[in-house]
Design a protein around this motif. Sequence first.
Motif, PDB file in Angstrom:
ATOM      1  N   PHE A 153       0.880  -1.255   0.134  1.00 53.19           N
ATOM      2  CA  PHE A 153      -0.135  -0.035  -0.034  1.00 53.19           C
ATOM      3  C   PHE A 153       0.652   1.339  -0.052  1.00 53.19           C
ATOM      4  N   VAL A 154       2.020   1.249   0.848  1.00 49.04           N
ATOM      5  CA  VAL A 154       2.816   2.386   0.923  1.00 49.04           C
ATOM      6  C   VAL A 154       3.453   2.553  -0.300  1.00 49.04           C
ATOM      7  N   TRP A 155       3.964   1.641  -1.164  1.00 49.18           N
ATOM      8  CA  TRP A 155       4.626   1.883  -2.241  1.00 49.18           C
ATOM      9  C   TRP A 155       3.716   2.100  -3.419  1.00 49.18           C
ATOM     10  N   SER A 156       2.591   1.534  -3.442  1.00 47.54           N
ATOM     11  CA  SER A 156       1.622   1.920  -4.418  1.00 47.54           C
ATOM     12  C   SER A 156       1.120   3.503  -4.479  1.00 47.54           C
TER      13      SER A 156
ATOM     14  N   MET B 180       8.547   8.382   5.452  1.00 48.77           N
ATOM     15  CA  MET B 180       7.770   8.174   6.532  1.00 48.77           C
ATOM     16  C   MET B 180       7.300   6.856   6.743  1.00 48.77           C
ATOM     17  N   ARG B 181       6.296   6.561   5.652  1.00 43.71           N
ATOM     18  CA  ARG B 181       5.683   5.493   5.646  1.00 43.71           C
ATOM     19  C   ARG B 181       6.540   4.147   5.518  1.00 43.71           C
ATOM     20  N   THR B 182       7.403   4.277   4.693  1.00 43.45           N
ATOM     21  CA  THR B 182       8.326   3.215   4.427  1.00 43.45           C
ATOM     22  C   THR B 182       9.140   2.924   5.640  1.00 43.45           C
ATOM     23  N   GLU B 183       9.685   3.888   6.368  1.00 39.15           N
ATOM     24  CA  GLU B 183      10.588   3.788   7.417  1.00 39.15           C
ATOM     25  C   GLU B 183      10.099   3.179   8.599  1.00 39.15           C
ATOM     26  N   VAL B 184       8.701   3.294   8.934  1.00 33.23           N
ATOM     27  CA  VAL B 184       7.746   2.708   9.914  1.00 33.23           C
ATOM     28  C   VAL B 184       7.680   1.293   9.640  1.00 33.23           C
ATOM     29  N   GLY B 187      10.768  -0.410  10.121  1.00 36.60           N
ATOM     30  CA  GLY B 187      10.927  -0.764  11.805  1.00 36.60           C
ATOM     31  C   GLY B 187      10.240  -1.808  12.360  1.00 36.60           C
ATOM     32  N   GLN B 188       8.974  -1.886  11.803  1.00 36.06           N
ATOM     33  CA  GLN B 188       7.943  -2.664  12.391  1.00 36.06           C
ATOM     34  C   GLN B 188       8.613  -4.231  11.922  1.00 36.06           C
ATOM     35  N   TYR B 189       9.064  -4.349  10.611  1.00 33.71           N
ATOM     36  CA  TYR B 189       9.264  -5.478  10.343  1.00 33.71           C
ATOM     37  C   TYR B 189      10.571  -6.045  11.005  1.00 33.71           C
ATOM     38  N   LEU B 190      11.544  -5.228  11.256  1.00 35.75           N
ATOM     39  CA  LEU B 190      12.692  -5.614  11.975  1.00 35.75           C
ATOM     40  C   LEU B 190      12.311  -5.980  13.271  1.00 35.75           C
ATOM     41  N   ASP B 191      11.487  -5.139  13.876  1.00 33.34           N
ATOM     42  CA  ASP B 191      11.008  -5.370  15.183  1.00 33.34           C
ATOM     43  C   ASP B 191      10.352  -6.860  15.290  1.00 33.34           C
ATOM     44  N   LEU B 192       9.446  -7.117  14.187  1.00 35.72           N
ATOM     45  CA  LEU B 192       8.750  -8.279  14.292  1.00 35.72           C
ATOM     46  C   LEU B 192       9.607  -9.397  14.317  1.00 35.72           C
ATOM     47  N   LEU B 193      10.807  -9.381  13.546  1.00 36.49           N
ATOM     48  CA  LEU B 193      12.050 -10.700  13.441  1.00 36.49           C
ATOM     49  C   LEU B 193      12.643 -10.625  14.614  1.00 36.49           C
ATOM     50  N   ALA B 194      12.684  -9.763  15.291  1.00 37.68           N
ATOM     51  CA  ALA B 194      13.626  -9.711  16.371  1.00 37.68           C
ATOM     52  C   ALA B 194      13.212  -9.933  17.819  1.00 37.68           C
ATOM     53  N   THR B 195      11.850  -9.868  17.698  1.00 38.53           N
ATOM     54  CA  THR B 195      11.065 -10.115  18.901  1.00 38.53           C
ATOM     55  C   THR B 195      10.981 -11.724  19.083  1.00 38.53           C
ATOM     56  N   TYR B 211      14.234   3.718  12.801  1.00 38.81           N
ATOM     57  CA  TYR B 211      13.182   3.858  11.863  1.00 38.81           C
ATOM     58  C   TYR B 211      11.790   3.874  12.629  1.00 38.81           C
ATOM     59  N   LYS B 212      11.642   3.487  13.849  1.00 39.51           N
ATOM     60  CA  LYS B 212      10.337   3.339  14.347  1.00 39.51           C
ATOM     61  C   LYS B 212       9.998   4.711  15.124  1.00 39.51           C
ATOM     62  N   THR B 213      11.183   5.474  15.580  1.00 36.28           N
ATOM     63  CA  THR B 213      10.948   6.484  16.379  1.00 36.28           C
ATOM     64  C   THR B 213      11.930   7.563  15.762  1.00 36.28           C
ATOM     65  N   ALA B 214      13.130   7.671  15.510  1.00 38.65           N
ATOM     66  CA  ALA B 214      13.678   8.758  15.392  1.00 38.65           C
ATOM     67  C   ALA B 214      13.262   9.490  13.988  1.00 38.65           C
ATOM     68  N   THR B 215      13.002   8.552  12.952  1.00 38.09           N
ATOM     69  CA  THR B 215      12.752   9.136  11.650  1.00 38.09           C
ATOM     70  C   THR B 215      11.199   9.116  11.805  1.00 38.09           C
ATOM     71  N   TYR B 216      10.513   8.234  11.988  1.00 34.90           N
ATOM     72  CA  TYR B 216       8.908   8.216  11.672  1.00 34.90           C
ATOM     73  C   TYR B 216       8.328   9.038  12.694  1.00 34.90           C
ATOM     74  N   THR B 217       8.771   9.032  13.939  1.00 33.72           N
ATOM     75  CA  THR B 217       8.074   9.945  14.998  1.00 33.72           C
ATOM     76  C   THR B 217       8.488  11.361  15.040  1.00 33.72           C
ATOM     77  N   CYS B 218       9.867  11.472  14.947  1.00 34.31           N
ATOM     78  CA  CYS B 218      10.267  12.773  15.037  1.00 34.31           C
ATOM     79  C   CYS B 218      10.857  13.647  13.672  1.00 34.31           C
ATOM     80  N   GLN B 219      11.952  12.892  12.946  1.00 37.29           N
ATOM     81  CA  GLN B 219      12.290  13.584  11.741  1.00 37.29           C
ATOM     82  C   GLN B 219      11.306  14.089  10.861  1.00 37.29           C
ATOM     83  N   ARG B 220      10.418  13.010  10.355  1.00 39.92           N
ATOM     84  CA  ARG B 220       9.523  13.239   9.182  1.00 39.92           C
ATOM     85  C   ARG B 220       8.463  14.151   9.459  1.00 39.92           C
TER      86      ARG B 220
END
Lengths: 368, 368
Positions: A153-156, B180-184, B187-195, B211-220
């Motif tokens: 979705f994001v990439w579309s 912003m959308r891609t970065e979160v 982050g979510q995917y890496l988090d899911l795999l690492a959990t 990805y989940k916080t520095a760029t997605y929440t603050c910078q973007r």
Amino acid sequence: MTSMADSVPLTRPDGPEPDLTGLRQAVDRVLDDFLADKARAAADAHMPPEAIGTLRAFVLGGGKRLRPLFCCCGWYAGGGTGDTTAVVRVAAALELFHAFALVHDDLMDGSDTRRGRPTVHRALADHHRGDRDPAAAERLGAGAAVLVGDLAFVWSAELLHTTGLPAPVLTALLPVVDAMRTEVMYGQYLDLLATGDPTDDIETPLRIVRYKTATYTCQRPLHAGAVLAGASAPVLDACTAFALPLGEAFQLRDDLLGVFGDPGSTGKSRLDDLREGKHTVLLALALRSARPADRAELRRLVGDPALDESGADRIRALLTEGGARAGVEHMIRTRRARALRALDDAPFPPAATAALRDLADALTERSA
Amino acid sequence: MTSMADSVPLTRPDGPEPDLTGLRQAVDRVLDDFLADKARAAADAHMPPEAIGTLRAFVLGGGKRLRPLFCCCGWYAGGGTGDTTAVVRVAAALELFHAFALVHDDLMDGSDTRRGRPTVHRALADHHRGDRDPAAAERLGAGAAVLVGDLAFVWSAELLHTTGLPAPVLTALLPVVDAMRTEVMYGQYLDLLATGDPTDDIETPLRIVRYKTATYTCQRPLHAGAVLAGASAPVLDACTAFALPLGEAFQLRDDLLGVFGDPGSTGKSRLDDLREGKHTVLLALALRSARPADRAELRRLVGDPALDESGADRIRALLTEGGARAGVEHMIRTRRARALRALDDAPFPPAATAALRDLADALTERSA
């Protein structure tokens, strides 16, 4: 959602129509290039390759490219000529959005196959079966499929934003896309709620057909292409008059194929819809017209997750003998005729009208 | 993801800063009005009220509104003055996108509570418990939450598209939103795999934080607001120099609160992260520095779905005695100091700098 197995033959090589086969190939090239770029960027970001790899394999591994075809036809219907770069990119964006919808749909349905291959959540669960226990691999596959769908979705959206369209054209396109996205979600939600407990209510499955197919698959993609060509309001209205009945006819055909089709051609099981208890117009008609004993038998068999081929054969017999199958065929014919009549009056260039006529035939008389 | 419980005090009533409290209320009014319109339209479309009702309750039921606040601050930092209608609407769109991310995140994590209330998949499963068997209600709740999350994404995009921004400003904003959308999602995917399998690798959790916080929440979000104000490249660079270390400090604080926080203040269990086996910097530091016997004990306790309070207390003791907790506090201090130094050199209007300084304090020294 819709079956996605085979290509639909659309063009007459020597005819005057738009080269839809060529456009479809161009759409695939855009998707291939775009997702290759995304795979490289994701690798640079230390994303594991399985996420984008699974999405690429899914998007490029099959599909009729219906929404791209309607988008391209809409562009011609709106008088588009010359450079097709922008319309092809918008068409590709619609296809990538559809991949998002399918990935989530397969997850919600618990479907194992699509287009003759493992679904995304299944492929990702299988991928991780080696490094964790089976239940954890299943959970990971499900979660990863949510995210892979989200990424599509994001990439579309990104593909849509980077068409190089003049800003006013992009801002004219966005409301069409917004409406399309909302409608498919409505259809999916209503479908999810209705599945498992089919009744003789015909309004609900017809509403699902309208959102998931008539507007989402046909009308809005046609409008998207037409808006790119700067189409007038009468052209957009004619697109609607053609697309809505055609979309209904297409989905009713799809429902028949989901029960009576050849899995070798459709690429998906013809037990899934019955096992899930999909609330289709076909089943609603059958429950409405069946004798009490047959109705009770249908209720018992449909929605049984353990339904086998002999049970499915019995359902097929009841759907056929009770007249529901013929009833749906009749609905397909009347809707197809209405769509074709709308074309007779449409203010489209003749070549666009001819292409849309071929598309209508391919969608309603298909076997895959 | 981040804890979402309480409001963050940000403004000094008599000071010269932007009225962030007022802006936050304005963002909430936009969300309330927009979702009320959507609820009416959905009812007209025969959508069951639970879907949009659950989303509205979730969006309006709490949350720090961090991304909207960063967006508004970015607008001031970029020199924005006067009418705040457009920036507030963009800020609201970021919040609705965040609702999408949280709904899917809670589903993947299997979390039952968020902001002190049932999560969306839990609320929807409970809603349908009366009309089907428990397992079917759970499946329906999960599927419905996928779609409710998707709808939040669809509508956040629509909110963004209907700001009334001049087309060139909208087209300048979209690349920021796409990134912003891609970065979160990364982050979510890496988090899911690492959990589930935390190790002493610090790079992975730091990447997730980025990805989940520095760029997605603050910078973007800062950039989104700054772009609306027509900010120059040096202003955008200064936003980045401030936002990235601050975002890291904020997420590290969040990780500490997830283990040591007061659930009455944070609104979420302080067992969830430990039971899930979240691969945080905190745990990586602990595993890296622990004596072999302590490391073995941490490995045994963390990720145990049946972990109880006494087991969690033991983990807390190991994290504290082994120095990991103090190590994370040190990382927070250095990052916070770096963010504040970046503010000293930033070419922002003084009132914007003051507001960002308050925001940095609130995010890194909070208890909720």
